[in-house]
Enzyme design. Structure first.
Site, PDB file in Angstrom:
ATOM      1  NE  ARG A  94      -3.823  -2.164   0.205  1.00 14.02           N
ATOM      2  CZ  ARG A  94      -3.673  -3.448  -0.335  1.00 14.02           C
ATOM      3  NH1 ARG A  94      -2.612  -4.067  -0.451  1.00 14.02           N
ATOM      4  NH2 ARG A  94      -4.867  -4.406  -0.108  1.00 14.02           N
ATOM      5  NE  ARG A 139       0.766  10.146  29.251  1.00 12.35           N
ATOM      6  CZ  ARG A 139       0.872   9.802  30.534  1.00 12.35           C
ATOM      7  NH1 ARG A 139      -0.011   9.184  31.014  1.00 12.35           N
ATOM      8  NH2 ARG A 139       1.973   9.802  31.178  1.00 12.35           N
ATOM      9  CE  LYS A 197       7.243   5.147  30.699  1.00 14.13           C
ATOM     10  NZ  LYS A 197       6.636   6.483  30.746  1.00 14.13           N
ATOM     11  CB  CYS A 241      16.406  29.208  16.449  1.00 14.18           C
ATOM     12  SG  CYS A 241      18.043  29.056  15.684  1.00 14.18           S
ATOM     13  CB  CYS A 261       1.790  13.736  30.922  1.00 15.27           C
ATOM     14  SG  CYS A 261       2.049  14.141  29.200  1.00 15.27           S
TER      15      CYS A 261
END
Length: 253
Positions: free
Chosen positions: A12, A71, A84, A174, A188
């Site tokens: 695809r 999440r 993790k 910057c 979070c």
């Protein structure tokens, strides 16, 4: 050369004229580095693995906690207590066993970070601390490797691509000078975040990395911000700071 199974797996994408066989082969031979395997790193890592990026290094020193599962979609309930990076590695290779995934279960900084970024074709900053973002940005600028930066907090997200190969392109410093990093602790854990928001920003990071690696399209320009409450995107043009302490030194004659 791709075998019949690979041609079917990536069919695809291959049928897209902007990608074709050549673009898919570039993905398969590419190395992406993802710093952070949390809310942003999870979708970015899964999609890049699924898309056929040949080698992905993902780094995170933290362990999976119950509060992450709202999440951080690369991790499962059974992953609680695991590192993790290793948890994400398991999910990525379950999705695409042909993707070579290297998990670094440590905070990568200093010379090891510079060497890691220099080995990559693109680096994704999926962290949530200014100190980490500055370090990744500096390594990106030093190595001349494009950086895809994402951030998400509460209902707000942002996306930017900093490509040191383009002399007109700014760098992260910057946009956020180091002396403006007063919200170092903003994360979070302290401020909360809407679950799908990190998925949206992480997916956009994967889109930009995909384009940079495959040669399809053109890289994102400027800074884009997303307001999850209104559903609105805004884009800002960000000029390179000629006095930037990071990229100005690199570009000095």
């Amino acid at each position: 050369m791709m075998d019949d199974q690979a041609l079917l797996r990536y069919s695809r994408q291959i049928m897209l004229p902007e990608v074709d066989i050549e673009g898919q082969e570039r993905l398969l031979s590419a190395h992406a580095v993802i710093i952070g395997a949390g809310g942003l790193g999870s979708p970015a890592a899964l999609y890049l693995a699924a898309a056929g990026v040949g080698r992905i290094t993902i780094a995170d020193a933290d362990q999976v906690e119950l509060s992450n599962l709202q999440r951080q979609i690369a991790h499962q309930h059974a992953s609680i207590g695991l590192n993790k990076a290793h948890s994400a590695q398991t999910s990525m290779q379950a999705l695409n066993p042909h993707c070579q995934v290297v998990a670094l279960d440590q905070h990568v900084a200093g010379e090891p970070l510079e060497r890691l970024v220099a080995s990559a074709d693109v680096v994704l900053d999926c962290t949530d601390r200014f100190s980490s973002r500055y370090a990744v940005n500096a390594a990106s600028q030093k190595a001349g490797v494009p950086l895809v930066s994402g951030a998400a907090i509460r209902f707000s997200g942002q996306l930017a691509v900093f490509d040191p190969r383009d002399e007109a392109c700014p760098c992260y410093a910057c946009l956020y000078p180091p002396d403006d990093s007063g919200d170092e602790a903003l994360s979070c854990a302290e401020s909360g975040v809407m679950a799908p928001l990190v998925g949206l920003i992480g997916c956009f990071q994967a889109v930009e990395a995909f384009k940079l690696l495959s040669g399809a399209g053109s890289a994102h320009q400027g800074l884009s911000t997303f307001d999850g409450l209104s559903g609105q995107w805004r884009r800002f043009q960000v000029p390179r700071d000629p006095a930037c302490p990071v990229c100005a030194q690199r570009l000095a004659p």
